[in-house]
Enzyme design. Structure first.
Site, short mmCIF file in Angstrom:
data_model
loop_
_atom_site.label_atom_id
_atom_site.label_comp_id
_atom_site.label_asym_id
_atom_site.label_seq_id
_atom_site.Cartn_x
_atom_site.Cartn_y
_atom_site.Cartn_z
N HIS A 19 -2.75 -3.16 -9.44
CA HIS A 19 -2.29 -1.73 -9.39
C HIS A 19 -2.34 -1.09 -10.61
O HIS A 19 -1.77 -1.46 -11.67
CB HIS A 19 -0.70 -1.76 -9.18
CG HIS A 19 -0.04 -0.75 -9.09
ND1 HIS A 19 1.44 -0.53 -8.61
CD2 HIS A 19 -0.51 0.52 -8.96
CE1 HIS A 19 1.77 0.68 -8.55
NE2 HIS A 19 0.93 1.50 -8.74
N THR B 4 7.43 -1.73 -8.20
CA THR B 4 7.55 -0.67 -7.10
C THR B 4 8.73 -0.88 -6.30
O THR B 4 9.18 -2.08 -5.98
CB THR B 4 6.23 -0.68 -6.10
OG1 THR B 4 5.14 -0.99 -6.72
CG2 THR B 4 6.25 0.23 -5.06
N ASP C 30 -1.45 -8.30 -11.98
CA ASP C 30 -0.82 -7.45 -12.89
C ASP C 30 -0.07 -7.93 -13.98
O ASP C 30 -0.07 -7.36 -15.38
CB ASP C 30 0.13 -6.18 -12.19
CG ASP C 30 -0.38 -5.33 -11.02
OD1 ASP C 30 -1.79 -5.31 -11.19
OD2 ASP C 30 0.40 -4.75 -10.42
N HIS C 31 0.76 -8.93 -13.77
CA HIS C 31 1.56 -9.37 -14.66
C HIS C 31 0.75 -10.13 -15.86
O HIS C 31 1.32 -10.27 -17.03
CB HIS C 31 2.51 -10.43 -14.33
CG HIS C 31 3.65 -9.63 -13.37
ND1 HIS C 31 4.48 -8.66 -13.97
CD2 HIS C 31 3.81 -9.71 -12.03
CE1 HIS C 31 5.21 -8.47 -12.96
NE2 HIS C 31 4.86 -8.79 -11.66
N GLU D 8 1.28 -1.96 4.67
CA GLU D 8 1.71 -3.09 3.99
C GLU D 8 3.18 -3.05 4.22
O GLU D 8 3.94 -2.05 3.73
CB GLU D 8 1.47 -3.23 2.71
CG GLU D 8 1.88 -4.57 1.90
CD GLU D 8 1.59 -4.49 0.57
OE1 GLU D 8 0.49 -4.14 0.14
OE2 GLU D 8 2.33 -5.23 -0.31
N HIS E 40 5.85 -7.91 -1.50
CA HIS E 40 7.17 -7.61 -2.67
C HIS E 40 8.00 -8.58 -2.52
O HIS E 40 8.97 -8.71 -1.50
CB HIS E 40 7.34 -6.30 -2.43
CG HIS E 40 7.93 -5.65 -3.85
ND1 HIS E 40 7.29 -4.88 -4.63
CD2 HIS E 40 9.20 -5.88 -4.29
CE1 HIS E 40 7.81 -4.97 -5.75
NE2 HIS E 40 9.23 -5.29 -5.61
N GLY E 41 8.18 -9.42 -3.52
CA GLY E 41 9.39 -10.51 -3.63
C GLY E 41 9.09 -11.69 -2.72
O GLY E 41 9.99 -12.67 -2.80
N ASN F 25 -1.60 -10.86 -6.70
CA ASN F 25 -1.58 -9.70 -7.51
C ASN F 25 -1.55 -10.24 -9.03
O ASN F 25 -0.67 -11.12 -9.43
CB ASN F 25 -0.26 -8.85 -7.23
CG ASN F 25 -0.11 -7.87 -8.33
OD1 ASN F 25 -0.13 -7.96 -9.24
ND2 ASN F 25 0.17 -6.72 -7.69
N GLY G 275 2.61 -11.78 -6.25
CA GLY G 275 2.41 -11.87 -7.80
C GLY G 275 3.27 -12.59 -8.35
O GLY G 275 3.10 -13.70 -9.02
N GLU H 204 -4.17 -1.18 -5.52
CA GLU H 204 -3.07 -0.27 -5.22
C GLU H 204 -2.86 0.79 -6.17
O GLU H 204 -3.18 0.85 -7.36
CB GLU H 204 -1.86 -1.16 -5.66
CG GLU H 204 -1.33 -2.33 -4.70
CD GLU H 204 -0.16 -3.09 -4.84
OE1 GLU H 204 0.59 -2.46 -5.91
OE2 GLU H 204 0.17 -3.87 -4.71
N ARG I 264 0.35 0.93 -17.56
CA ARG I 264 1.13 -0.09 -18.33
C ARG I 264 0.67 -1.50 -18.22
O ARG I 264 1.01 -2.33 -19.11
CB ARG I 264 2.76 -0.17 -18.02
CG ARG I 264 2.99 -0.48 -16.44
CD ARG I 264 4.38 -0.70 -16.29
NE ARG I 264 4.82 0.51 -15.87
CZ ARG I 264 6.19 0.62 -15.41
NH1 ARG I 264 6.54 -0.39 -14.69
NH2 ARG I 264 6.47 1.61 -15.05
N ARG J 170 -1.72 1.50 -12.35
CA ARG J 170 -0.40 2.83 -12.74
C ARG J 170 -0.95 4.08 -13.39
O ARG J 170 -1.78 4.00 -14.17
CB ARG J 170 0.63 1.99 -13.21
CG ARG J 170 1.30 0.97 -12.34
CD ARG J 170 2.56 0.23 -12.78
NE ARG J 170 3.57 1.54 -12.75
CZ ARG J 170 4.58 1.16 -11.88
NH1 ARG J 170 4.72 0.17 -11.08
NH2 ARG J 170 5.31 2.21 -11.66
#
Ligand code: PXP
Length: 299
Positions: free
Chosen positions: A99, A157, A65-66, A208, A248-249, A63, A271, A126, A105, A101
């Site tokens: 993602h 999320t 996104d960051h 997922e 996630h995480g 991912n 990510g 996503e 953002r 959004r």
């Protein structure tokens, strides 16, 4: 810049399961011919090794996104998540996740459309079920669309979709995605039997599993308990004919326990841990280069 080509890996397809109607693949979307990427769409993760043995391999999707978050924090054009995606693939990622959004953002529509043109492996878009984002996703027609819950105030999320509560909206969105040529539609759910059953009924062909509670567990005992919950969720999803994804995480420390406990995971989406390591891992060379820029000519 040159975009990387992934090495082709022979995929052993297990005998086709008797698929319920929802698995029937729709015809390619209108813009499918423009895609740069050759997705890996096998229903499970068996691969042939050069010695002829078949092993179950979990694909890694990164991912990015960051990267966009950092770019947007300075209203800059760099670092570009599209470039980051190419680096990820060059380093062995099987695909890229982003993602889009509702508040844009981090990832923008420009990013989504460029990633569709440049990502060579699997592209996972996503999204929430918001109308405009669904339309963009249909237009991009990624390999995989992962539907997630979204709240404007959240930092990231926060949990899985309440599939039963969103049944009516999902009944519109899931078929629309297939009609647009998206071959895999996934719902991001907590490892809760009722949610997994509802996901299977929604027509999605993947889930997922939300690994956030596992990742955030504050004792080893709790983490092992969460891993067992995920394992039960993965079994239930597999039994229901769903392809199992997770994320996630997940990080460098917790992944071994996850992998050793949770079966059937065809791919993971990671990510934050990777981006955090990239920043620290790249710090010395970045400072060395700036030091040479600042002092080099006078040294
Ligand atoms: N999967 C989903 C559905 C997510 O929303 C996220 C976070 O953006 C991830 C996976 C990746 O989580 P992380 O950045 O913690 O690895």
């Amino acid at each position: 810049m040159q975009f990387p080509r992934l090495p082709q890996t022979a995929i052993v397809r297990p005998p086709a399961p008797a698929r319920p109607a929802r698995w029937a693949l729709p015809p390619p979307g209108a813009n499918a011919e423009n895609k740069a990427h050759a997705p890996v769409l096998e229903p499970s993760g068996f691969r042939i090794l050069s010695i002829g043995a078949a092993v179950f391999v979990t694909n890694l999707l990164i991912n990015i996104d960051h990267v966009a978050t950092l770019r947007n924090a300075r209203a800059e054009t760099f670092p570009d998540p599209v470039h980051a995606a190419a680096h990820c693939e060059q380093a062995g990622a099987d695909g890229i996740v982003f993602h889009l959004r509702e508040d844009r953002r981090h990832i923008t529509e420009r990013d989504a459309r460029l990633l569709d043109k440049t990502v060579q492996g699997k592209l996972d878009f996503e999204l929430s079920t918001e109308a405009e984002v669904v339309s963009i996703c249909c237009d991009v027609s990624p390999d995989l669309a992962t539907l997630v819950p979204e709240r404007r105030e959240e930092v990231t999320t926060e949990g899985g979709l309440d599939v039963a509560a969103n049944r009516a909206r999902l009944a519109e969105v899931v078929p629309r995605l297939y009609d647009a040529g998206v071959e895999q539609v996934s719902l991001f759910v907590d490892p809760v039997p009722a949610q997994i059953e509802a996901a299977a009924e929604s027509g999605a062909n993947c889930v997922e599993l939300h690994t956030g509670d596992f990742a955030e567990a504050d004792t080893d005992a709790t983490r092992r308990e969460e891993a067992r919950r995920l394992a039960a969720g993965a079994e239930a999803a597999h039994e229901a004919g769903l392809r199992v994804h997770a994320g996630h995480g997940l990080d460098y420390n917790n992944f071994p326990l996850f992998q050793n406990t949770v079966p059937h995971v065809a791919e993971v989406s990671i990510g934050f841990a990777v981006m955090a390591r990239a920043i620290l891992g790249g710090m010395e060379s970045a400072v060395r280069d700036m030091s040479a820029t600042v002092k080099g000519s006078r040294a």
